[in-house]
Enzyme design. Structure first.
Site, mmCIF file in Angstrom:
data_model
loop_
_atom_site.group_PDB
_atom_site.id
_atom_site.type_symbol
_atom_site.label_atom_id
_atom_site.label_comp_id
_atom_site.label_asym_id
_atom_site.label_seq_id
_atom_site.Cartn_x
_atom_site.Cartn_y
_atom_site.Cartn_z
ATOM 1 C CG ASP A 100 -1.881 1.122 1.313
ATOM 2 O OD1 ASP A 100 -1.976 1.924 0.146
ATOM 3 O OD2 ASP A 100 -2.547 1.206 2.527
ATOM 4 C CG ASP A 317 -3.702 4.992 -3.788
ATOM 5 O OD1 ASP A 317 -2.987 4.258 -3.574
ATOM 6 O OD2 ASP A 317 -5.030 5.028 -3.408
#
Length: 485
Positions: A100, A317
């Site tokens: 992440d 992202d």
């Protein structure tokens, strides 16, 4: 049968090959690469509700305020995407964690947790961390520098003989809480072309003792935790870099079709990547977008659409599935499609249509322009995807998701898959280039000055691996029975 090999030698040769296959399969089971990544949805039909739920939760993580003691961190949820297998402790145990770039800490579920998932539908074995099982595991107390730094000073009610706690509460009501520990994390250091040697470093991470909402045992597609590669000093990449173990640079190349990909820490020298600066004083990987081009035409946009700041600007992202655009950008992209098409809305979210000709010939490329003349080109076959005989548009309207996000551009896997994305925190920049994520990249060995290859990896699920081993073992039993007779 090969000439010169007797029947007996032939079967012994088969037996030797079979043992080598077993050895290779077992080796694959315990090799976790630099870092091996997998895609949860590889080879599976993703529903629209899965994608929207995942991205909605993902954006809550990015945008929602996080209660003390952590700030600007993220979480995994029930429909996460990419994950890696890492080793923690002495002796090491395997943990599957979501990779992440929007999160600033690493945490795994711990032995005290009663609400944590015990099994996963992903075909992987979940493990609860127990500090008593590790000879190198240590509690992080409230009077340690890390605890002060993560809280911006002493935490009220937290004394020197207490463990430093962490708590995150998200916009969807899910939460994770526990305490910080310090232990050895194993990773594979590049030692040659497509070769690695074992290395390790001490990392402080969260030990999850209480989970609720989408993080508890009701989550069928569960993982052991999250591996944060965010910008703050608490992230794993920052901790390893501060101890001199690695450069504060990493790259990923995610294969959304086949699953897996490349995730490497270090200085990537090939392929060459054009870089754009990160926006200063932002918690995430914010960049300055300067223009949007549809085919050969540039959209006529006001300058405020590109301004960076709280809940606006552009964020890169890899944990987000689709791409979310402000209304002023989204509407022209939808209207630029062929006017003769009969558009229909699917699941109140997606604009879809029937089309039988070539996508890349019938629809325009979309090109995003960034500071330093860096571009990100998205082809029709990337932003259009099939669903039940229709083609659907992957662009989403940020304002339709939330008023708070109406001025935000969030670029996820829709535009990042099959591109090498390089994060250079040493120089506060980010860049990307189109690339075959099933191939390899070249990384510089800072100690020797040599360049080595790092290749594609795919983590086989436990059930897939077991099936392979069963087939091979059946072959071995058959061969041994033949030889005995």
């Amino acid at each position: 049968m090969f000439r010169g090999i007797t029947s007996h030698d032939y079967y012994y040769s088969l037996l030797l090959i079979s043992f080598l296959l077993v050895s290779s399969a077992i080796s694959s089971a315990y090799s976790w690469g630099v870092l091996n990544v997998n895609y949860k949805y590889a080879g599976r039909q993703r529903s629209f509700s899965d994608l929207i739920e995942h991205d909605s939760h993902r954006q809550l993580r990015i945008l929602a305020g996080v209660d003390l003691p952590l700030g600007g961190s993220g979480r995994p949820d029930g429909v996460g995407l990419y994950y890696a297998k890492i080793g923690i402790g002495t002796p090491p145990k395997d943990y599957y964690v979501q990779v992440d770039t929007g999160s600033d800490i690493m945490w795994v579920n711990c032995i005290q947790c009663k609400e944590c998932p015990k099994r996963s539908s992903l075909g992987i074995d979940l493990t609860l961390y127990d500090i008593k099982d590790s000879a190198t595991g240590k509690l992080v107390s409230c009077d340690q520098e890390f605890c002060y730094a993560i809280n911006g000073g002493p935490l009220a009610g937290c004394t020197a003989n207490m463990s430093c706690p962490y708590l995150e509460i998200y916009g969807d009501g899910s939460s994770t809480a526990g305490y910080f520990v310090k232990d050895i994390v194993l990773y594979d250091r590049v030692s040659g072309n497509l070769e690695t040697s074992s290395a390790n470093g001490s990392v402080i991470f969260g030990c999850g003792a209480t989970q609720s909402g989408n993080l508890d045992s009701s989550n069928e597609e569960a993982l052991d935790g999250i591996l944060g590669f965010g910008k703050s000093n608490s992230s794993m990449i920052s901790q390893l870099a501060s101890s001199g173990n690695v450069k504060k640079m990493f790259a990923h190349c995610l294969d959304g079709v086949n699953g897996g990909g490349i995730f490497a820490i270090g200085h990537v020298v090939q392929p060459k990547v054009n870089m754009t600066p990160l926006v200063p004083n932002q918690p995430h990987y914010n960049v300055n977008m300067t223009a949007v081009q549809v085919g050969h035409d540039f959209l006529n946009l006001t300058t405020d659409i590109f301004e960076a700041g709280d809940r606006k600007g552009t964020i890169i992202d890899s944990g987000t599935t689709l791409a979310y655009l402000p209304d002023m950008v989204y509407e022209p992209l939808i209207l630029s499609q062929q006017p003769s098409l009969k558009l229909q809305t699917v699941h109140d979210e997606y604009t879809c249509f029937q089309y039988s000709a070539s996508l890349d010939e019938g629809f325009p490329n979309i090109t995003f322009h960034f500071e330093n003349s860096v571009i990100l080109k998205v082809y029709p076959h990337e932003y259009l995807f099939p669903f039940n005989g229709l083609w659907c548009v992957g662009w989403q309207n940020s304002g339709m998701q939330s008023r708070d996000r109406k001025n935000m551009t969030l670029l996820g896997d829709l535009v990042l898959s099959n591109k090498l994305v390089l994060y250079d925190l040493e120089n506060q920049s980010i860049g990307w280039t189109e690339y075959n994520c099933s191939s390899s990249i070249q990384v510089l060995d800072e100690r020797t000055g040599t360049v080595h290859l790092i290749g594609y990896h795919y983590i086989s699920s436990a059930c897939h691996l077991n099936a392979q081993l069963i087939i091979i073992l059946i072959l071995l039993v058959t061969l041994l029975h033949y030889l005995d007779n």
